[in-house]
Design a protein around this motif. Sequence first.
Motif, PDB file in Angstrom:
ATOM      1  N   ASP A 234      32.056 113.439  63.162  1.00 14.50           N
ATOM      2  CA  ASP A 234      31.632 113.903  64.491  1.00 14.50           C
ATOM      3  C   ASP A 234      31.881 112.829  65.548  1.00 14.50           C
ATOM      4  N   LEU A 235      31.649 111.584  65.165  1.00 17.82           N
ATOM      5  CA  LEU A 235      31.879 110.469  66.081  1.00 17.82           C
ATOM      6  C   LEU A 235      33.355 110.410  66.487  1.00 17.82           C
ATOM      7  N   ILE A 236      34.234 110.563  65.502  1.00 23.14           N
ATOM      8  CA  ILE A 236      35.674 110.500  65.769  1.00 23.14           C
ATOM      9  C   ILE A 236      36.111 111.610  66.711  1.00 23.14           C
ATOM     10  N   TYR A 237      35.728 112.837  66.382  1.00 23.22           N
ATOM     11  CA  TYR A 237      36.213 113.960  67.165  1.00 23.22           C
ATOM     12  C   TYR A 237      35.396 114.217  68.425  1.00 23.22           C
ATOM     13  N   GLY A 238      34.353 113.429  68.614  1.00 23.68           N
ATOM     14  CA  GLY A 238      33.650 113.457  69.894  1.00 23.68           C
ATOM     15  C   GLY A 238      34.406 112.689  70.958  1.00 23.68           C
ATOM     16  N   LEU A 239      35.394 111.885  70.522  1.00 19.58           N
ATOM     17  CA  LEU A 239      36.220 111.124  71.454  1.00 19.58           C
ATOM     18  C   LEU A 239      37.425 111.968  71.861  1.00 19.58           C
ATOM     19  N   PRO A 240      37.733 112.072  73.155  1.00 23.59           N
ATOM     20  CA  PRO A 240      38.893 112.853  73.580  1.00 23.59           C
ATOM     21  C   PRO A 240      40.171 112.410  72.865  1.00 23.59           C
ATOM     22  N   LYS A 241      41.048 113.367  72.599  1.00 25.96           N
ATOM     23  CA  LYS A 241      42.262 113.114  71.828  1.00 25.96           C
ATOM     24  C   LYS A 241      43.113 111.992  72.414  1.00 25.96           C
ATOM     25  N   LYS A 242      43.197 111.918  73.742  1.00 24.77           N
ATOM     26  CA  LYS A 242      44.056 110.922  74.378  1.00 24.77           C
ATOM     27  C   LYS A 242      43.609 109.495  74.102  1.00 24.77           C
ATOM     28  N   TYR A 243      42.339 109.310  73.689  1.00 28.75           N
ATOM     29  CA  TYR A 243      41.845 107.973  73.381  1.00 28.75           C
ATOM     30  C   TYR A 243      41.841 107.673  71.880  1.00 28.75           C
ATOM     31  N   ARG A 244      42.057 108.691  71.052  1.00 26.62           N
ATOM     32  CA  ARG A 244      41.984 108.468  69.602  1.00 26.62           C
ATOM     33  C   ARG A 244      43.214 107.773  69.036  1.00 26.62           C
ATOM     34  N   GLN A 245      44.338 107.861  69.737  1.00 29.67           N
ATOM     35  CA  GLN A 245      45.577 107.295  69.207  1.00 29.67           C
ATOM     36  C   GLN A 245      45.455 105.801  68.911  1.00 29.67           C
ATOM     37  N   ASN A 246      44.793 105.063  69.785  1.00 30.27           N
ATOM     38  CA  ASN A 246      44.649 103.610  69.612  1.00 30.27           C
ATOM     39  C   ASN A 246      43.205 103.213  69.296  1.00 30.27           C
ATOM     40  N   ALA A 247      42.454 104.151  68.754  1.00 31.44           N
ATOM     41  CA  ALA A 247      41.032 103.893  68.493  1.00 31.44           C
ATOM     42  C   ALA A 247      40.828 103.114  67.197  1.00 31.44           C
ATOM     43  N   ARG A 248      39.725 102.372  67.159  1.00 33.25           N
ATOM     44  CA  ARG A 248      39.316 101.648  65.954  1.00 33.25           C
ATOM     45  C   ARG A 248      37.799 101.691  65.855  1.00 33.25           C
ATOM     46  N   PHE A 249      37.304 101.399  64.658  1.00 34.61           N
ATOM     47  CA  PHE A 249      35.877 101.235  64.449  1.00 34.61           C
ATOM     48  C   PHE A 249      35.510  99.770  64.647  1.00 34.61           C
ATOM     49  N   LEU A 250      34.303  99.525  65.146  1.00 31.79           N
ATOM     50  CA  LEU A 250      33.754  98.173  65.249  1.00 31.79           C
ATOM     51  C   LEU A 250      32.381  98.186  64.608  1.00 31.79           C
ATOM     52  N   THR A 251      32.176  97.354  63.579  1.00 35.08           N
ATOM     53  CA  THR A 251      30.909  97.332  62.855  1.00 35.08           C
ATOM     54  C   THR A 251      30.770  96.001  62.139  1.00 35.08           C
ATOM     55  N   ASN A 252      29.687  95.804  61.397  1.00 38.26           N
ATOM     56  CA  ASN A 252      29.524  94.533  60.697  1.00 38.26           C
ATOM     57  C   ASN A 252      29.761  94.682  59.191  1.00 38.26           C
ATOM     58  N   ASN A 253      29.665  93.577  58.496  1.00 40.77           N
ATOM     59  CA  ASN A 253      30.000  93.519  57.073  1.00 40.77           C
ATOM     60  C   ASN A 253      29.111  94.424  56.225  1.00 40.77           C
ATOM     61  N   LEU A 254      27.802  94.428  56.486  1.00 37.67           N
ATOM     62  CA  LEU A 254      26.883  95.233  55.676  1.00 37.67           C
ATOM     63  C   LEU A 254      27.125  96.726  55.874  1.00 37.67           C
ATOM     64  N   THR A 255      27.500  97.114  57.085  1.00 38.01           N
ATOM     65  CA  THR A 255      27.795  98.531  57.330  1.00 38.01           C
ATOM     66  C   THR A 255      29.094  98.934  56.637  1.00 38.01           C
ATOM     67  N   ILE A 256      30.072  98.042  56.624  1.00 39.39           N
ATOM     68  CA  ILE A 256      31.324  98.322  55.916  1.00 39.39           C
ATOM     69  C   ILE A 256      31.060  98.557  54.441  1.00 39.39           C
ATOM     70  N   ALA A 257      30.130  97.787  53.857  1.00 45.25           N
ATOM     71  CA  ALA A 257      29.777  97.976  52.447  1.00 45.25           C
ATOM     72  C   ALA A 257      29.233  99.379  52.198  1.00 45.25           C
ATOM     73  N   LYS A 258      28.493  99.923  53.177  1.00 46.54           N
ATOM     74  CA  LYS A 258      27.991 101.307  53.048  1.00 46.54           C
ATOM     75  C   LYS A 258      29.124 102.316  53.197  1.00 46.54           C
ATOM     76  N   LEU A 259      30.025 102.055  54.129  1.00 46.46           N
ATOM     77  CA  LEU A 259      31.122 102.986  54.368  1.00 46.46           C
ATOM     78  C   LEU A 259      32.054 103.088  53.157  1.00 46.46           C
ATOM     79  N   ARG A 260      32.156 102.014  52.388  1.00 42.04           N
ATOM     80  CA  ARG A 260      33.036 102.025  51.208  1.00 42.04           C
ATOM     81  C   ARG A 260      32.593 103.054  50.169  1.00 42.04           C
ATOM     82  N   LYS A 261      31.342 103.433  50.185  1.00 38.90           N
ATOM     83  CA  LYS A 261      30.825 104.364  49.180  1.00 38.90           C
ATOM     84  C   LYS A 261      30.989 105.833  49.590  1.00 38.90           C
ATOM     85  N   LEU A 262      31.343 106.084  50.830  1.00 36.70           N
ATOM     86  CA  LEU A 262      31.427 107.462  51.311  1.00 36.70           C
ATOM     87  C   LEU A 262      32.721 108.133  50.866  1.00 36.70           C
ATOM     88  N   LYS A 263      32.621 109.433  50.526  1.00 32.83           N
ATOM     89  CA  LYS A 263      33.774 110.210  50.070  1.00 32.83           C
ATOM     90  C   LYS A 263      33.918 111.478  50.900  1.00 32.83           C
TER      91      LYS A 263
END
Length: 412
Positions: free
Chosen positions: A287-316
């Motif tokens: 939802d976060l990704i597609y809440g951003l207008p398409k014209k801005y998604r081309q060069n978009a990235r996530f910004l987060t910290n190390n502990l959150t990345i560890a949680k994201l690694r488990k998602l499927k």
Amino acid sequence: MAKHYPVPRGVMAVRAEGAAPTNAEVKALVEGVQAAFAQFKAEHTKQLEEVKAGRSGADQEAKLKEINGALDALQKEVEDAHTKIAAGQMGSPGAGLRDKEYTESFNAHMRKGDVQAALNKGTAEDGGFLTPVEWDRTITDKLREESPMRELAQIQPTSKAGWTKLFNMGGTGSGWVGETDQRPETDTPTLKSLGFGHGEIYANPAATQQMLDDGEINIEAWLASEVQAEFAEQEGLAFISGDGVKKPAGILTYVEGGTNAAKHPFGAIPVTNSGAAADIGSDAVLDLIYGLPKKYRQNARFLTNNLTIAKLRKLKDGQGNYLWQPSAQAGQPATFHGYGLAEDENMPDVAANALPIMFGDFKRGYLIIDRMGVRVLRDPFTKKPYVLFYTTKRVGGGVQNPECLRALKVAA
């Protein structure tokens, strides 16, 4: 005794500090990341099976933490390899200094306090001296390597004390007319200005006069290192959560409900809830990704910290595929949902009502203002027998377009 779980070794520290890695070393790094992630997926699958069977899965959780640590280190090595390769390609080895005479005079002044004729162009009204071009560039480059926001955002050098940007709020009128009809005056667009918070950041490293006299230290490398450590820590925090008072205005303060939410003419950065009171789900990130207008998604990235990345690694996803994927080559960041991940330890951890993830086109969304020139004041009197090098730089920053950005809030 708990069994030690093996993780890939032997591919860390590709070369001596600052040296560019070879193709073979880069390949070994990427293969190490891939192998570590394969181990991570295997252990995570075992943990899920243990939980389904009514067992705790604690052993697998401990192993996952160990592999996560190895993955983080290996992934950073891959990204650092790209930085070293790019640095090695900048300019030809042995190229002359752009301001050699001034650099030599500046070094002499830093060591002995002698003011030479070549140094006069660096004299400031307050008694300080602008660093040579090479030093200024070295410090700026080191800050860029250290600060994720400097990699992501747009950087605007300026010779002024501050920076103000104008925004067109629309309002232009128009109408249909015939060939010979009158053309009355139409409404004109309205403009609004936005100022960016800025302040002065400083470091004050010290060395004994004997160290300087005997040439025990490389002045340029030492000063750049000391300044980098202090500046990176202070400005990195300000770019994320600074209040804009004598410092940059942090990106999180422009999010809905933040202290600067009403500051920008275009409004606040929109929020997407995580769907759980204290956790993150894959659907919420989608939802976060597609809440951003398409014209801005081309060069978009996530910004987060190390502990959150560890949680994201488990998602499927719905087919059981892991949404986090490691780098496939040097210079390519790890991805989540196909978008690059940037890590900044100043981002909040996952907790109730926190904002642990930002997503968007940061180059268009956030602006860093660099007042040109790092100033150094040599002070041999205040703390004898040490010589202090009072170093300052003016830095500002703020959101220049909230429409390019989105924030994930941990909330049901």
